[in-house]
Scaffold this active site. Structure first.
Site, PDB file in Angstrom:
ATOM      1  N   SER A  34     -43.927 -20.221 -22.367  1.00 55.83           N
ATOM      2  CA  SER A  34     -42.421 -20.239 -22.110  1.00 55.83           C
ATOM      3  C   SER A  34     -42.398 -18.714 -21.545  1.00 55.83           C
ATOM      4  CB  SER A  34     -42.000 -19.351 -23.817  1.00 55.83           C
ATOM      5  OG  SER A  34     -42.879 -18.012 -23.855  1.00 55.83           O
ATOM      6  N   SER A 103     -49.620 -20.889 -25.510  1.00 55.49           N
ATOM      7  CA  SER A 103     -48.828 -19.612 -25.722  1.00 55.49           C
ATOM      8  C   SER A 103     -47.685 -19.662 -26.579  1.00 55.49           C
ATOM      9  CB  SER A 103     -48.321 -18.717 -23.876  1.00 55.49           C
ATOM     10  OG  SER A 103     -47.847 -18.292 -24.459  1.00 55.49           O
ATOM     11  N   PHE A 104     -46.995 -19.531 -26.386  1.00 54.94           N
ATOM     12  CA  PHE A 104     -46.243 -20.324 -27.394  1.00 54.94           C
ATOM     13  C   PHE A 104     -45.745 -21.282 -27.832  1.00 54.94           C
ATOM     14  CE2 PHE A 104     -42.409 -23.545 -26.872  1.00 54.94           C
ATOM     15  CZ  PHE A 104     -41.332 -22.942 -27.696  1.00 54.94           C
ATOM     16  N   ASP A 224     -56.018 -11.202 -20.955  1.00 51.95           N
ATOM     17  CA  ASP A 224     -54.967 -11.402 -20.618  1.00 51.95           C
ATOM     18  C   ASP A 224     -53.676 -10.625 -20.879  1.00 51.95           C
ATOM     19  OD1 ASP A 224     -52.127 -12.704 -20.852  1.00 51.95           O
ATOM     20  OD2 ASP A 224     -53.072 -14.757 -22.669  1.00 51.95           O
ATOM     21  N   HIS A 252     -53.362 -15.051 -18.184  1.00 55.34           N
ATOM     22  CA  HIS A 252     -53.310 -16.406 -19.303  1.00 55.34           C
ATOM     23  C   HIS A 252     -52.967 -17.702 -18.986  1.00 55.34           C
ATOM     24  CE1 HIS A 252     -50.652 -16.284 -22.193  1.00 55.34           C
ATOM     25  NE2 HIS A 252     -49.164 -16.983 -22.070  1.00 55.34           N
TER      26      HIS A 252
END
Length: 272
Positions: A34, A103-104, A224, A252
């Site tokens: 995101s 992630s998202f 991260d 990340h």
């Protein structure tokens, strides 16, 4: 020059989704993160050619991101994104698929697996959200991004462990992406302050996560600054059939910072 971020378009509910569709065989849906200016291509450009040698790789731009239609007045939330993936699968006549979520996208993969277990097989979670955690400065920086080249360069420094990856060219590309018409407007509406609430809205119930009866591969960069490595340790402890791979010297962007090993680990897991 042709924009590689724009691929196929198909109706998903009330809007059209831009999606990449490469290779053949068992399907794998890749769900991006995101960050500002993100798209499926930007997120997965180094994975799709490799994984599509043995699988059918489908990578959509989620609603509010990339080149999927922006619907005026649409409230972006987990229900909308879950419905979009199911609508996409139905439109492409995919009964069951593997999932890779970043992630998202990891939070979305968890939500999909909990709500529609019969539609999904193997799951890969990379730097995933999906559990409660204290908002990090890195995530606050990403979600609170306001467009400028300096802000984008600073954000990319936060995302990547090594500055070698954060070139002026990449910063310019991602900045330009973030200021395309409609991009910042939809992005700014998604994760308003106080952003801890958005972390909670992305989280699935831990009792539901415990019930996931799928083979799950969890990948995370140890360094991260956006999503804590501890998230993946917690997910590993919650999900019975999970395995955890941590990359040292990695932020990340496991799929970019350690692309060859990332692709091999994912491919080996999907082929087991």
């Amino acid at each position: 020059m042709e924009n590689q971020e724009i691929a196929n378009s198909i109706k998903t509910g009330s809007f059209k989704t831009n999606y990449h569709d490469l290779g053949s065989g068992e399907p794998v849906i890749f769900i991006h993160g995101s960050g500002p200016g993100v798209s499926a291509f930007a997120n997965w450009r180094l994975c799709m050619p490799e994984i599509s040698k043995n699988f059918r790789v489908i990578a959509p731009d989620m609603a509010g991101f990339g080149f999927t239609d922006r619907t005026p007045g649409l409230a972006y939330n987990m229900d909308i994104w879950v419905k979009q993936i199911i609508d996409l699968m139905n439109a492409l006549d995919i009964k069951k698929t593997n999932l890779v979520g970043n992630s998202f996208g990891g939070a979305l993969a968890l939500s999909l697996t909990i709500k529609y277990p019969e539609r999904f097989d193997k799951i890969v979670l990379m730097g995933a959200m999906g559990v409660e955690f204290e908002l990090t400065a890195g995530l606050d920086q990403a979600w609170g991004y306001t467009p400028s080249l300096e802000n984008m360069r600073s954000l990319l420094d936060t995302f990547a462990y090594s500055r070698v990856l954060v070139t002026d060219e990449l910063a310019k590309l991602r900045y330009d992406a973030s200021i395309r018409p409609g991009f910042q407007e939809s992005f700014a509406s998604m994760f308003p302050s106080p952003r801890q609430e958005s972390v909670s809205l992305m989280a699935s119930n831990e009792e539901d996560i415990k019930k996931i009866d799928k083979n799950v591969l969890i990948i995370h960069g140890r360094d991260d600054k956006v999503i804590p490595f501890e998230n993946s340790i917690r997910l590993h402890n919650l999900i019975t059939k999970s395995q955890l791979h941590g990359f040292g010297e990695c932020g990340h962007w496991s799929q970019i910072e350690h692309k060859d090993r990332f692709n091999k680990i994912v491919e080996d897991f999907l082929m087991e």
